[in-house]
Each structure stands twice: as structure tokens, then as C-alpha cells.
Design an enzyme around this catalytic site. Structure first.
Site, PDB file in Angstrom:
ATOM      1  N   CYS A  46     -30.654  28.497 -20.739  1.00 24.28           N
ATOM      2  CA  CYS A  46     -32.024  28.521 -21.258  1.00 24.28           C
ATOM      3  C   CYS A  46     -32.348  29.877 -21.904  1.00 24.28           C
ATOM      4  CB  CYS A  46     -33.007  28.236 -20.121  1.00 24.28           C
ATOM      5  SG  CYS A  46     -34.738  28.460 -20.564  1.00 24.28           S
ATOM      6  N   CYS A  49     -35.312  31.634 -20.344  1.00 24.64           N
ATOM      7  CA  CYS A  49     -34.992  32.252 -19.049  1.00 24.64           C
ATOM      8  C   CYS A  49     -34.385  33.644 -19.249  1.00 24.64           C
ATOM      9  CB  CYS A  49     -34.033  31.367 -18.254  1.00 24.64           C
ATOM     10  SG  CYS A  49     -34.700  29.750 -17.838  1.00 24.64           S
TER      11      CYS A  49
END
Length: 435
Positions: A46, A49
Site C-alpha cells: 500500500c 501506508c
């Protein structure tokens, strides 16, 4: 030498900061019951993230320095999939606060200050009592928006506490007696619930405003403010339409300023008329809006969003005055304006394709090796199955082979019998000659 020292110091600081965030595993459920935990659920692929990671470490260090009893951790959902399923993790990064058996989802901006404010809010009592006028004034100076229950025990107080438990993830809730209120606050009766925002206050009226919880949900935003992606996403939970000025705050044009001014003026002067139907604000940049409508909105412009169905309205002509804006909003309310987008089958299919394409592109940009493995593994399995099916040799039927074998055996037995019979005759013949 200087660079080496700076690098070593930086590494030490990073190691110190990351030490305040614990890497969690599947045993998290065992020891979270009696502690406060602020947890990030993430995935290695991600991009958001990775961008958010330094902020999360700062949150851990800040809470530790404040002496907070809250523990900060993170869980890799690609490794501990059972934890992700248990807590219904759908997007990344997801932030949850655990307080015994209760859990609270964080839905605000991904900034250190906003997350720490959320943590302090949900870690303490849901409703905090303001015991003095000085404390009330302090709350007004610190918070731009908050709710207050004023009065003693009542059915309204019970409803207020129940609603506060639901919405404490968004804003602050207090209780107070009449004698600690500012002199500018005028009440006709108590008990009552008030919301302080926009430099003033508004009182809840059950007859006009309906259900208390619904009223609090509508009023938990300022009448006009800068709306970010997270706030806009929350608007889908409301029954309100969102009237937005899409602008560039870095290089504001004269038209951008006019749009913002018109919407702010409308939110103030026509609050009573539009408060139940419209939320007003402005958004910096059009990236999120473009993804929402799967198109491109020019900057600056005015757009009205229906977040509950992913629909939107655009003015048919240029908006120059407050009258133009009023005409546009009224045409929407009366059903005369054209609705674009929506959640029909075709639009949903296009939106799923658009999101899937965005996720795949983001994955390959962030973690190309991992993405190749994830995308290549299913493809490899399919290729192997097809190859195995095409190259497999059909199993032969064994029955036809047994028949010739049996025939051959039978013929061999007959030959042996004939030989033995011939030998027996020869022996008999020789025996007769001897006699």
C-alpha cells in the site's frame, strides 16, 4: 566524516522513534483486553501506508512523551489475515482504538495532531463535565466545535450519552450546569443540548430537528470549512448534499475567491433554509473529485455532490452572483437539475474497474516485485492447469488388451496339449513294438 555522523544520528533517532510502535501478531487479542491500544492495520504493497509510516512513528513517540497509557502498534494484514477478517479491515491504512471490548474507528485526516486528539478524546470519558466558567471558556478557546448537555438528570441526558458514544470519534461532548455558561448564552428552558460552532451556538429543538442522534450527526461539521478527502467520505453517511468550491489554494484566482465567498455567505445568511439539506465548503485541488466522478473537474468550479449515491450536479451556466448560486441549489432541490454519475449497474461496473486499475498501478509503483508475484501467481497456476490438460495422455481401455492376451494363452495351452498327446501316442507305439 560529518555525513557519517549525521547519518548515525539520524539512524539513532529513527530507531528511537520506531521503538514506540510495536509490531503486533495474532496474539494481539489475548493481551489487548486490559489495555488501551491504538493500532494501524497496513499492507506492504500500500503506497498510502508507506507515506503514512513516519507519521505513525511520530504518533507513538508523542503519546509516549505525554505519558499516555495508550499503546501504539501496527499489524501486517497480509501475514495475519485472521485478524484482518475479525476486525473487518477493508482499506489501508485503517486505524482503530481499542478500549476493552470497545473499538473505535478513526476516520479523520492522517496527521499526527488529529490522531492524537482523537486518541485523547476516546481514551477518556465519553462525556466530560465542565465544573466552572473558567473551564468552559478554556474549552471554547481550544475547540472550534463541541456539544454540551445543560441540565440535570433526564431522559434527554440518557439520549445524549448514547449518541455521544457513537459520535465521540468525530468531536467532543461535555455536560455543564446553567451557572457556568457564558453570559452570551441565553436559554429558554433546561435541560437542553447545544452545539457551539462557527463562533456562535445552536440549540436542539426536538419538534423542529427530529431525532437527537440525527441532529448531532448533521451538526458535527462546521457550516462552512475546508473539506478534505476524509471529511468528504464521511458525508456519505449524511442525508445532505455537499456544495463545494473546487479551488487551488496555492495559486488562488479571483474566480476561486468569489466562489468561496459566495458559498460561505450562503452558509451563514441562509443557514436555516439549507442546514438540513446542504453542507458547504471548499476543497483544495481536484484529484479526489476526479476519482469520484471518473472524469476531470476544472479549477476553479462549483460542484454539488450526493455522496450517498456517488452522484453529482454541475451548473449549466457560469455562477457570478449569490442569486445564480441560489437558482442552482433550488433547481437541484426541485429535481430540475441533471444528476450525473450515480450508483447504477453500469456506473458501479465502471467505478470498480477504475478503482482496480488505480490499485494495480499504485501497487506496481510502490512494490513492483511483490506486485509481480501477487499478480503472476494466479496467472501461473492457470497456465499450468491449461498446459497439463492439453499435454495429458488419455488413459487406455484395458479390456480390449485382455482379450488378445487370453486368446494367446488359450492357443498356447492347446499346443501343449497336442504335444503331450503326440508324445503319449509315440510311447504307446514303441511299447507295442517291444511286446
Amino acid at each position: 566524516m560529518r555525513n557519517v555522523i549525521l547519518s548515525a544520528l539520524l539512524s539513532s533517532v529513527v530507531a528511537l522513534v520506531t521503538g514506540y510502535v510495536e509490531e503486533l501478531d495474532e496474539k494481539f487479542n489475548e493481551y489487548r483486553q486490559n489495555e488501551f491500544w491504538l493500532v494501524e492495520f497496513y499492507a506492504p504493497w500500500c503506497a498510502y501506508c508507506h507515506k503514512f509510516e513516519p507519521i505513525w512513528y511520530e504518533v507513538g513517540a508523542e503519546l509516549k512523551s505525554l505519558g499516555s497509557p495508550v499503546n501504539v502498534g501496527k499489524i501486517d494484514t497480509t501475514v495475519y489475515t485472521s485478524i484482518a477478517s475479525e476486525f473487518n479491515i477493508r482499506g489501508y491504512p485503517t486505524i482503530k482504538f481499542f478500549k476493552g471490548e470497545l473499538s473505535f474507528d478513526y476516520k479523520g485526516p492522517r496527521t499526527k495532531d488529529a490522531i492524537i486528539e482523537f486518541t485523547n478524546r476516546v481514551a477518556g470519558p465519553v462525556v466530560r463535565h465542565l465544573s466552572s466558567a473558567q473551564l468552559f471558556q478554556h474549552v471554547m478557546s481550544v475547540h472550534d466545535l463541541f456539544f454540551v448537555y445543560i441540565g440535570g438528570n433526564s431522559l434527554l441526558k440518557a439520549k445524549y450519552h448514547k449518541a455521544a458514544t457513537e459520535y465521540v470519534i468525530y468531536t467532543n461532548f461535555f455536560s455543564a450546569s446553567v451557572d457556568v455558561l457564558p453570559k452570551a448564552v441565553s436559554l429558554e428552558e433546561v435541560p437542553v443540548v447545544a452545539v457551539f460552532k462557527d463562533g456562535t451556538y445552536h440549540l436542539y429543538n426536538e419538534f423542529l430537528d427530529g431525532n437527537l442522534s440525527s441532529w448531532m450527526n448533521r451538526e458535527r461539521f462546521p457550516s462552512y470549512f475546508q473539506i478534505d478527502n476524509f471529511s468528504l467520505y464521511q458525508m456519505g453517511e449524511l442525508s445532505k448534499l455537499v456544495a463545494l468550491a473546487v479551488v487551488n489554494e496555492t495559486k488562488p484566482s479571483e474566480e476561486s475567491i468569489r466562489y468561496k465567498t459566495l458559498l460561505e455567505r450562503l452558509s451563514t445568511e441562509y443557514r436555516d433554509h439549507y442546514k438540513n439539506d446542504y453542507q458547504f465548503g471548499y476543497i483544495n485541488d481536484n484529484e479526489y473529485i476526479n476519482g469520484l466522478i471518473m472524469g476531470e473537474v476544472k479549477i476553479p468550479s462549483i460542484i454539488v455532490l450526493n455522496m450517498s449515491i456517488d452522484g453529482y450536479f454541475l451548473p449549466e451556466s457560469k455562477i457570478e452572483t449569490i442569486e445564480d448560486l441560489l437558482y442552482f441549489l433550488n433547481s437541484i432541490s426541485e429535481g430540475k437539475a441533471k444528476l450525473f454519475g450515480g450508483n447504477g449497474l453500469l456506473q458501479q461496473t465502471k467505478r470498480h474497474f477504475y478503482k482496480a486499475k488505480f490499485i494495480v498501478v499504485t501497487m506496481f509503483q510502490t512494490a513492483p516485485v511483490f506486485s509481480c508475484f501477487v499478480c503472476g501467481l494466479p496467472l501461473g497456476i492457470v497456465v499450468m492447469v491449461i498446459w497439463g490438460t492439453c499435454t495429458a495422455v488419455p488413459a487406455d481401455d484395458e479390456r480390449p488388451e485382455e482379450a488378445p492376451a487370453a486368446t494367446s494363452s488359450s492357443a498356447s495351452d492347446r499346443n501343449k496339449a497336442e504335444v503331450l498327446q503326440l508324445e503319449s501316442r509315440e510311447k504307446t507305439s514303441e511299447a507295442k513294438k517291444e511286446d
